[in-house]
Design a protein around this motif. Structure first.
Motif, PDB file in Angstrom:
ATOM      1  N   ALA A  50       0.820  -1.211   0.000  1.00  0.00           N
ATOM      2  CA  ALA A  50       0.000   0.000   0.000  1.00  0.00           C
ATOM      3  C   ALA A  50       0.856   1.265   0.000  1.00  0.00           C
ATOM      4  CB  ALA A  50      -0.931  -0.007   1.209  1.00  0.00           C
ATOM      5  N   TRP A  51       1.858   1.315  -0.832  1.00  0.00           N
ATOM      6  CA  TRP A  51       2.771   2.453  -0.808  1.00  0.00           C
ATOM      7  C   TRP A  51       2.103   3.746  -1.261  1.00  0.00           C
ATOM      8  CZ3 TRP A  51       6.052  -1.634  -3.478  1.00  0.00           C
ATOM      9  CH2 TRP A  51       6.820  -2.333  -2.538  1.00  0.00           C
ATOM     10  N   ALA A  67       8.266   6.337  -4.086  1.00  0.00           N
ATOM     11  CA  ALA A  67       9.240   5.845  -5.057  1.00  0.00           C
ATOM     12  C   ALA A  67      10.422   5.203  -4.346  1.00  0.00           C
ATOM     13  CB  ALA A  67       9.736   6.986  -5.952  1.00  0.00           C
ATOM     14  N   TYR A  68      11.057   4.303  -5.050  1.00  0.00           N
ATOM     15  CA  TYR A  68      12.258   3.691  -4.512  1.00  0.00           C
ATOM     16  C   TYR A  68      13.387   4.716  -4.427  1.00  0.00           C
ATOM     17  CZ  TYR A  68      10.297  -1.000  -5.284  1.00  0.00           C
ATOM     18  OH  TYR A  68       9.529  -2.134  -5.242  1.00  0.00           O
ATOM     19  N   ALA A  69      14.368   4.430  -3.608  1.00  0.00           N
ATOM     20  CA  ALA A  69      15.616   5.183  -3.636  1.00  0.00           C
ATOM     21  C   ALA A  69      16.394   4.724  -4.864  1.00  0.00           C
ATOM     22  CB  ALA A  69      16.413   4.913  -2.359  1.00  0.00           C
ATOM     23  N   SER A  70      17.529   5.329  -5.102  1.00  0.00           N
ATOM     24  CA  SER A  70      18.308   4.990  -6.289  1.00  0.00           C
ATOM     25  C   SER A  70      18.948   3.619  -6.181  1.00  0.00           C
ATOM     26  CB  SER A  70      19.395   6.047  -6.528  1.00  0.00           C
ATOM     27  OG  SER A  70      20.194   6.224  -5.374  1.00  0.00           O
ATOM     28  N   SER A 130      11.046   7.390   7.833  1.00  0.00           N
ATOM     29  CA  SER A 130      11.663   6.175   7.286  1.00  0.00           C
ATOM     30  C   SER A 130      10.737   5.526   6.278  1.00  0.00           C
ATOM     31  CB  SER A 130      12.007   5.189   8.402  1.00  0.00           C
ATOM     32  OG  SER A 130      12.563   3.988   7.887  1.00  0.00           O
ATOM     33  N   THR A 131      11.196   4.436   5.689  1.00  0.00           N
ATOM     34  CA  THR A 131      10.355   3.676   4.772  1.00  0.00           C
ATOM     35  C   THR A 131       9.879   2.383   5.414  1.00  0.00           C
ATOM     36  OG1 THR A 131      12.378   2.734   3.825  1.00  0.00           O
ATOM     37  CG2 THR A 131      11.410   4.613   2.695  1.00  0.00           C
ATOM     38  N   SER A 136      13.880   6.360   2.040  1.00  0.00           N
ATOM     39  CA  SER A 136      15.085   6.712   2.782  1.00  0.00           C
ATOM     40  C   SER A 136      16.075   5.553   2.743  1.00  0.00           C
ATOM     41  CB  SER A 136      14.719   7.012   4.240  1.00  0.00           C
ATOM     42  OG  SER A 136      15.891   7.135   5.035  1.00  0.00           O
ATOM     43  N   THR A 137      17.355   5.874   2.734  1.00  0.00           N
ATOM     44  CA  THR A 137      18.382   4.827   2.769  1.00  0.00           C
ATOM     45  C   THR A 137      19.215   4.882   4.046  1.00  0.00           C
ATOM     46  OG1 THR A 137      19.986   6.230   1.594  1.00  0.00           O
ATOM     47  CG2 THR A 137      18.578   4.788   0.259  1.00  0.00           C
ATOM     48  N   TYR A 138      18.904   5.844   4.914  1.00  0.00           N
ATOM     49  CA  TYR A 138      19.670   5.977   6.156  1.00  0.00           C
ATOM     50  C   TYR A 138      19.192   4.970   7.198  1.00  0.00           C
ATOM     51  CZ  TYR A 138      21.109   7.837  10.693  1.00  0.00           C
ATOM     52  OH  TYR A 138      21.611   7.969  11.972  1.00  0.00           O
ATOM     53  N   THR A 139      20.142   4.312   7.838  1.00  0.00           N
ATOM     54  CA  THR A 139      19.835   3.395   8.934  1.00  0.00           C
ATOM     55  C   THR A 139      20.402   3.982  10.221  1.00  0.00           C
ATOM     56  OG1 THR A 139      19.966   1.486   7.453  1.00  0.00           O
ATOM     57  CG2 THR A 139      20.092   1.047   9.813  1.00  0.00           C
ATOM     58  N   SER A 140      19.552   4.311  11.178  1.00  0.00           N
ATOM     59  CA  SER A 140      20.040   4.892  12.423  1.00  0.00           C
ATOM     60  C   SER A 140      20.739   3.824  13.255  1.00  0.00           C
ATOM     61  CB  SER A 140      18.872   5.496  13.210  1.00  0.00           C
ATOM     62  OG  SER A 140      18.105   4.486  13.837  1.00  0.00           O
TER      63      SER A 140
END
Length: 558
Positions: A255-256, A375-378, A276-277, A495-499
């Motif tokens: 359900a994006w 949308a997806y990240a790159s 976040s995603t 997002s591609t960041y991981t905390s």
């Protein structure tokens, strides 16, 4: 195969390369690689002989690990490589024994690398990966779409830092040229350690909302533009569909985009990054998600959603579509005609020639009336190497991925051979010759075998759209519309960041999410608010606020 498309893709990255000429192939030939190795050795010997006489000059020496395909011949090294299995191999082939795995083995054999593929069911990849890593039986090259898990294994000391295999000027040149720094850096942590190699996406288009167009027309219904209008359309199709079906219902796989229609953060890029995603984190941080779940709960309780959709396998989900029972569904971009997912519309029309499925643009957000596309990240999947692999095996694995980024590697694996599977058009874009032949010969495995690219080896998104449309003869307009509709309005990339705490907490957070997503949608309507409050409390207990605090600090200071 020095075509315009490839040249455009690689020229900028290759200009600075000392080994590859402008407009040449991405990968050095074996002979070229041997020559470079000899040159490096000669340089090193000369430096040693000159000693202190040239102490002021910096000697150029080869990196310890040689990971540019063709720059080193290995001594019969075997690597094990994970390969997603969709149970779709044509008769006479298996996921590990077929024309294309043979091609890979042949080409890697030229540099002394033996490849053994380890099949893993695509939709059980996380569970299987976790079990293999825990038992120290994971392949030398392990894949996942969940970056947090890959980083967690690295933080625990269970996987290799790949930077010493990649970052040298003479290392992984095809990989750097194809992926670029933006994608490569997704797999790095704050200390610049490279815990995985991330695949490059040909397009960031992610999801479509699909409707039965023939029923829409016969019921004289307009294409919905808001969630309320969508509810009305689904209700009319379920209760008054022209075919008189009693099993006609809505479905949701991912359900994006539907969630974007309710998000209260959709217009705030920083807030979305913090959210976040991961559904669990976004559910807690984005107040609009309560409205999304309330909408789904209303549809479920009023009999507009398949009552078991949340437990369906993907095969069962697709079965409802091809048998004509799905009035509405959200699924992966272009899924209606994608050959990888079974050409669903084509199969439906074999049973009902008058049937049609269209994608629609994202719905207007209930808070500001604007359209937002998820949308997806790159970057796509990530590949990492467990410590059970020794350093020479890791070196060979990186050489394998480097070859996958080359013209004779990933391009051939995805597109096939010129003259057999495609011809280049005037713009240098590969155009499919026989889609039916390709679907049986290579398309069923190409996306999973091509480990450094998601959705294909292309120079531009326009090239991707043009080429992909030719893979569905008779449905070219559907393909173009699907990819265009998936990127309408403001495009919000994952997002591609991981905390720091995410790898440790994400499993528990996702367990809470998996339980309460179902409960919030299926509970009686008068129990929804209490159930959702309980969901939020359980996320708090699982540590969601810690993750949000870390993400807030990171993005506010970025």
């Amino acid at each position: 195969m020095k075509k315009k498309m490839i040249a455009c893709l690689l020229t900028l990255s290759l200009v600075a390369s000392a080994f590859v000429g402008c407009g040449g192939k991405t990968e050095p030939s074996s002979a070229q690689g041997e020559k470079e190795s000899e040159t490096a050795k000669e340089t090193e010997t000369k430096t040693e002989e000159e000693g202190d006489s040239d102490a002021g000059e910096e000697a150029e020496t080869a990196s310890k690990y040689q990971t540019t395909y063709g720059s080193k011949t290995f001594d019969n090294v075997t690597i094990t490589v994970e390969l997603f299995d969709r149970s779709n191999a044509p008769e006479g082939s298996t996921i590990t024994e077929n024309k294309w795995t043979d091609y890979v083995k042949q080409e890697m054999g030229k540099v002394g690398i033996n490849v053994e593929f380890v099949p893993v069911p695509r939709w059980d990849e996380v569970t299987k990966m976790q079990a293999m890593v825990a038992s120290q039986t994971a392949p030398d090259l392990t894949l996942t779409y969940t970056y947090a898990y890959a980083e967690d294994y690295f933080n625990q000391g269970g996987t290799w830092d790949l930077s010493e295999f990649i970052d040298g000027a003479d290392q992984a040149q095809n990989m750097k040229a194809y992926l670029g720094d933006e994608v490569l850096d997704i797999g790095r942590n704050a200390d610049n350690q490279l815990y995985g190699i991330v695949a490059k996406r040909a397009t960031t288009a992610k999801s479509n909302l699909f409707l039965r167009k023939d029923w829409l027309d016969e019921l004289n219904l307009a294409v919905p533009t808001t969630p309320d209008e969508l509810y009305h359309v689904i209700e009319q199709m379920v209760k008054s569909n022209p075919d008189g079906r009693k099993d006609a219902l809505g479905l949701v796989w991912n359900a994006w985009n539907l969630r974007m229609a309710f998000s209260k953060l959709a217009a705030d890029p920083v807030a979305l990054e913090i959210a976040s995603t991961e559904d669990a984190i976004a559910d807690y941080y984005d107040a609009g998600m309560r409205d999304y779940y309330r909408f789904m709960n209303k549809m479920y309780n009023n009999g507009l959603l398949n009552q078991e959709y949340y437990t369906m396998s993907e095969d069962d989900f697709k079965s409802y579509i091809v048998t004509g029972a799905a009035v509405f569904f959200e699924y992966a971009v272009n899924a209606s005609v994608d050959v990888l997912r079974g050409s669903l519309l084509k199969t439906l029309q074999e049973n009902d020639p008058s049937a049609d499925i269209i994608s629609i643009p994202p719905l207007k957000n209930v808070n500001d009336g604007k359209q937002y596309s998820a949308a997806y990240a790159s970057g796509g999947l990530i590949a990492f190497c467990p410590k059970t692999a020794d350093e020479e095996t890791v070196e060979a694995c990186m050489t394998y991925l480097d070859w996958m980024c080359s013209e004779d590697g990933g391009f051939v694996v995805y597109h096939g051979f010129e003259g057999e599977h495609f011809d280049f058009d005037a713009n240098g874009v590969p155009v499919v010759k026989d889609a039916e032949y390709n679907s049986q010969d290579k398309d069923w495995i190409r996306t999973d075998l091509f480990a450094t690219g998601n959705q294909g080896y292309f120079a531009t998104v326009e090239d991707f759209n043009a080429c992909t449309s030719k893979e569905a003869p008779g449905y070219e307009d559907h393909v173009i519309a699907n990819y265009e509709n998936a990127l309408v309005g403001t495009v919000n990339h994952d997002s591609t960041y991981t905390s720091p705490s995410t790898p440790e907490l994400i499993t528990d957070l996702n367990l809470v999410r998996d339980e309460y997503q179902v409960e919030c949608i299926t509970c009686p309507m008068d129990q929804f608010e209490a159930t959702y409050d309980e969901y939020m409390a359980q996320l708090e207990n699982a540590g969601v606020q810690t993750v949000i605090d870390e993400r807030t600090e990171y993005y506010n200071n970025k």
